[in-house]
Enzyme design. Structure first.
Site, PDB file in Angstrom:
ATOM      1  N   ASP A 153       3.103  14.936  11.419  1.00 46.36           N
ATOM      2  CA  ASP A 153       3.270  14.828  10.437  1.00 46.36           C
ATOM      3  C   ASP A 153       1.478  15.209   9.902  1.00 46.36           C
ATOM      4  O   ASP A 153       1.670  14.488   8.460  1.00 46.36           O
ATOM      5  CB  ASP A 153       3.802  13.876  10.548  1.00 46.36           C
ATOM      6  CG  ASP A 153       4.855  13.053   8.631  1.00 46.36           C
ATOM      7  OD1 ASP A 153       4.469  14.085   8.209  1.00 46.36           O
ATOM      8  OD2 ASP A 153       3.875  12.482   8.656  1.00 46.36           O
ATOM      9  N   VAL A 183       3.923  -1.240   4.375  1.00 48.65           N
ATOM     10  CA  VAL A 183       2.652  -0.753   4.524  1.00 48.65           C
ATOM     11  C   VAL A 183       2.054  -2.063   3.665  1.00 48.65           C
ATOM     12  O   VAL A 183       2.165  -1.231   2.711  1.00 48.65           O
ATOM     13  CB  VAL A 183       1.555   0.266   5.216  1.00 48.65           C
ATOM     14  CG1 VAL A 183       0.512   0.014   4.992  1.00 48.65           C
ATOM     15  CG2 VAL A 183       2.369   1.654   6.275  1.00 48.65           C
ATOM     16  N   LYS A 187       1.851  -2.892   9.115  1.00 50.63           N
ATOM     17  CA  LYS A 187       3.174  -1.985   8.563  1.00 50.63           C
ATOM     18  C   LYS A 187       4.008  -2.084   9.115  1.00 50.63           C
ATOM     19  O   LYS A 187       4.291  -3.647  10.684  1.00 50.63           O
ATOM     20  CB  LYS A 187       2.421  -0.757   9.329  1.00 50.63           C
ATOM     21  CG  LYS A 187       3.872   0.147   9.455  1.00 50.63           C
ATOM     22  CD  LYS A 187       3.823   1.475   9.662  1.00 50.63           C
ATOM     23  CE  LYS A 187       4.885   2.156   9.899  1.00 50.63           C
ATOM     24  NZ  LYS A 187       4.264   4.151  10.192  1.00 50.63           N
ATOM     25  N   MET A 207      11.037   4.223   7.448  1.00 52.72           N
ATOM     26  CA  MET A 207      11.752   2.893   8.000  1.00 52.72           C
ATOM     27  C   MET A 207      10.817   1.909   7.782  1.00 52.72           C
ATOM     28  O   MET A 207      10.957   0.980   8.706  1.00 52.72           O
ATOM     29  CB  MET A 207      11.673   3.700   9.536  1.00 52.72           C
ATOM     30  CG  MET A 207      10.463   3.755  10.402  1.00 52.72           C
ATOM     31  SD  MET A 207      11.241   4.171  12.035  1.00 52.72           S
ATOM     32  CE  MET A 207       9.535   4.144  13.066  1.00 52.72           C
ATOM     33  N   LEU A 226       0.840  -0.575   0.204  1.00 53.20           N
ATOM     34  CA  LEU A 226       0.358  -0.126   0.362  1.00 53.20           C
ATOM     35  C   LEU A 226       1.133   1.509   0.540  1.00 53.20           C
ATOM     36  O   LEU A 226       0.583   2.860  -0.716  1.00 53.20           O
ATOM     37  CB  LEU A 226      -0.599  -0.221   1.092  1.00 53.20           C
ATOM     38  CG  LEU A 226      -2.046  -1.258   1.265  1.00 53.20           C
ATOM     39  CD1 LEU A 226      -2.424  -0.869   2.551  1.00 53.20           C
ATOM     40  CD2 LEU A 226      -3.213  -0.713  -0.305  1.00 53.20           C
ATOM     41  N   GLY A 256       8.244   4.018   2.376  1.00 56.74           N
ATOM     42  CA  GLY A 256       8.345   5.100   2.692  1.00 56.74           C
ATOM     43  C   GLY A 256       8.820   5.266   3.930  1.00 56.74           C
ATOM     44  O   GLY A 256       8.588   4.459   4.975  1.00 56.74           O
TER      45      GLY A 256
END
Length: 696
Positions: free
Chosen positions: A213, A103, A120, A100, A95, A98
């Site tokens: 974020d 997913v 994840k 670390m 999905l 990016g």
């Protein structure tokens, strides 16, 4: 050599050298680099990353936004874990990649029940102590947050080779900005959706968590319009010293375009940091772009824009990807956004709740806190909320009732309001002139009752009817209010309403002329998408000659869609829906059922009764916002819907509606026929005939 492969190899070298260097104490790093057999270009890149590292806990705690995410997520890497079994789940497809982690979409494989989830995993190359600690922190943080607008954590664990993973609720949806564009949401709809997302952020803050974020791709909106907040990978708890207080996790760092000045400069992170990012998200939702010029594409330029330059006003964005008119953002929206993205945290909204409440004030037409609450500003907001009352209530009364007292009262109110405001605002002076002009024009209505030679009523001996006064005045309104198109449009609308209500010979044609003129004026004044425009479309539909042609049905359907988007609380909307569902399902309109079904204003079953039931439920729900459950307005609609409910098998609702309708009519004294609604009486009789219910 393949260019992509060369670039990939370069990033691998930089990563390997940087990770080894970071394990050393700062004084030893230069010596170590001297001994490495790497090119000057590789060394220069490594040293540039080391220069922006803070003196805290290594690479995990830095303000180094210039560290490229591509450094940790190789775009040429073809390796995928799809098909791998992890715990009770089988990975289906990637999905996202990016930072670390990666997913994956996964399905439960133990046969207990069907379930899709998002898994994840920490990337294999980052399965080291510091990274596992950061991953563990994300698990601990998100496990605290149970909220309908936050993606839920379902399970955690580690693979056979020790790679940690998180099993999350799978959110099937679009990033909030793409959702708004794809569904062509209007300004108010976007603001309401944004406020839903704010509820999730506010909840995180109440639990002493800063997300750090926030960006559209971390706020997904499901197909049914529910936003979900994702990815707490770099979030930060405010209530514990167990995590370093310095800047942000550099691996998978926040997106620079949404980062606050204090994040870029390595300053203190607080809830104000999230408020800034939310302000940028709102800017993107409303304009399709960012509040700074990122066109030069270099990190250094972008960071200087955020920390040193003044942001662009939302209403000043010239090349916009949003369908919202810039003029609608001028003023309050500009000020709300600018307050949220102030460079100084103390000048932003104190809480997400305050930010959200200011947006609700704008939606409700109330003064917002993002600008000084001067008297003239508050007066202007009051006028906009009550424009019809201030500029047209006199005409409504005169056309339908022709009483003197209400008109004089309205004049006094308009003059009093304008007189108080005149000392503070030029705008108030204009409103005073407008009120006096309307009052002067409306006084002519009263002079039709005056038989003196100098008055309008001379030719009729003072016996002129209201309709005669309207006929005489109608041609004059375009001249009288030529410089006030908004007032002129409202005048035409109410003249049309008066002609339509009287149903005299030629009245329908006169009404149609006035409604058409009102529609054209409003489209010119407000644009192609406004609640007043939708209202005029409804009235134009009402005065079409029966049987209604298909273009008028489309007009009603379009009016419903427009009113839903621009002001779903407008009282015209439930009556639009009422007319539509009756003409799509009532037996007396059988000849045009298919025409209405073809143009139904939403995705609906291809069954006239089921589609009509959708409209009925929406209509009744809207009426309940305005009227009590036992009011005549609500009960009359229950009378209207009981047969429909019975036909589609909703017998419990049909029975409830029948009892309410019957009770309403039994409460009317037999001598008081003026309070009996003939349509409801007929519907009661038809319902009894259809169901075989005995008359009590």
């Amino acid at each position: 050599m393949n260019i992509g492969a060369a670039q990939s190899e370069k990033w691998k070298q930089i990563k390997d050298v940087l990770m080894d260097t970071l394990d050393l104490d700062p004084p030893l790093r230069a010596d170590y680099l001297d001994k490495q057999r790497v090119s000057s270009e590789i060394r220069s890149e490594v040293e540039s990353f080391l220069e922006i590292e803070l003196t805290t806990d290594g690479i995990l705690e830095a303000s180094a936004l210039e560290l490229s995410k591509d450094f940790f997520a190789d775009p040429n890497e073809e390796f995928s874990l799809a098909g791998m079994t992890i715990g009770h789940y089988t990975l289906v497809s990637e999905l996202g990649l990016g930072g670390m982690g990666a997913v994956y979409l996964a399905r439960r494989n133990d046969g207990r029940f069907e379930q899709q989830v998002a898994v994840k995993l920490l990337k294999r190359e980052f399965n080291v102590g510091k990274m596992r600690d950061s991953f563990k922190r994300e698990i601990e943080i998100q496990a605290k947050l149970t909220h309908p607008n936050i993606a839920t954590i379902l399970d955690t664990g580690a693979t056979d080779d020790g790679i940690p993973y998180i099993v999350m609720e799978y959110v099937e949806g679009l990033p909030i900005d793409k959702y708004c564009r794809q569904h062509n949401l209007g300004l108010i709809e976007r603001l309401k959706l944004f406020n839903k997302a704010c509820e999730a952020i506010g909840f995180a803050h109440q639990n002493l968590i800063v997300h750090r974020d926030l960006k559209p791709s971390n706020i997904l909106v499901s197909p049914d319009g529910v936003p979900k907040l994702l990815d707490f990978g770099i979030s930060k708890p405010l209530d514990s010293g167990q995590y370093n207080e310095a800047g942000i996790t550099i691996i998978g760092a926040m997106t620079p375009e949404y980062a606050s000045p204090e994040q870029i400069e390595g300053g203190r992170i607080t809830t104000a940091t999230d408020i800034y990012s939310l302000g940028v998200v709102l800017f993107k939702l409303l304009t399709g772009t960012y509040p700074y010029d990122f066109s030069k594409k270099t990190n250094g330029h972008n960071l200087r824009e955020i920390t040193a330059e003044d942001p662009i006003l939302p209403s000043h964005v010239s090349d916009t990807k949003s369908s919202i008119e810039r003029s609608r953002l001028k003023g309050d929206i500009d000020n709300i956004v600018l307050k949220a993205i102030s460079k100084e945290p103390e000048n932003r909204y104190s809480t997400v709740k305050q930010f959200s409440e200011d947006i609700w004030r704008y939606i409700d037409g109330e003064p917002v806190t993002a600008r000084p609450a001067t008297f003239s500003y508050r007066l202007n907001k009051f006028y906009k909320r009550n424009r019809l009352g201030v500029t047209a209530a006199v005409l409504i009364f005169a056309a339908l009732v022709a009483g003197v007292s209400v008109a004089l009262w309205q004049t006094r109110v308009a003059r009093a309001n304008a007189a108080v405001a005149v000392a503070e605002s030029d705008n108030a002076k204009d409103e005073q002139k407008k009120a006096e002009k309307i009052s002067s024009f409306m006084m002519k209505i009263f002079r039709y009752a005056n038989p003196k030679w100098y008055a309008e009523g001379y030719s009729s001996g003072g016996e002129a009817r209201v309709i005669d006064a309207l006929d005489s005045l109608a041609p004059k309104i375009d001249t009288e209010f030529a410089d006030q198109p908004d007032v002129l449009a409202e005048m035409h609308h109410h003249f049309g309403d008066a002609y339509m209500a009287r149903a005299e010979p030629g009245g329908a044609e006169k009404a149609r002329t006035h409604f058409q003129r009102a529609f054209e004026l409003r489209r010119s004044y407000y644009g192609d998408w406004h609640e007043f425009l939708a209202k005029d479309m409804l009235y134009l539909y009402f005065v079409q000659k029966p049987p209604r042609p298909e273009e008028s049905v489309k007009m009603l359907s379009d009016a419903i869609v427009m009113m839903r988007a621009t002001n779903p609380k407008n009282l015209n909307l439930p009556y639009m829906l009422e007319d539509y569902f009756h003409r799509m399902s009532d037996d007396e309109f059988a000849a045009i059922h298919d025409m209405f079904l073809r143009n139904v204003p939403q995705p609906a079953p291809h069954d006239k009764y089921l589609a009509a039931d959708q409209l009925f439920d929406e209509m009744l729900g809207l009426l309940r916002l305005h009227f009590a459950e036992d009011s005549g307005q609500v009960v009359h609609q229950k009378c209207a819907g009981m047969t429909l409910k019975f036909r589609i098998g909703k017998t419990a609702e049909a029975d409830e509606f029948y009892k309410a309708c019957k009770q309403m009519h039994e409460a009317v004294p037999t001598s008081d026929n003026t309070k009996v609604d003939p349509a409801s009486v007929k519907r009661l009789a038809d319902f009894r005939k259809l169901t075989g219910i005995e008359d009590q």
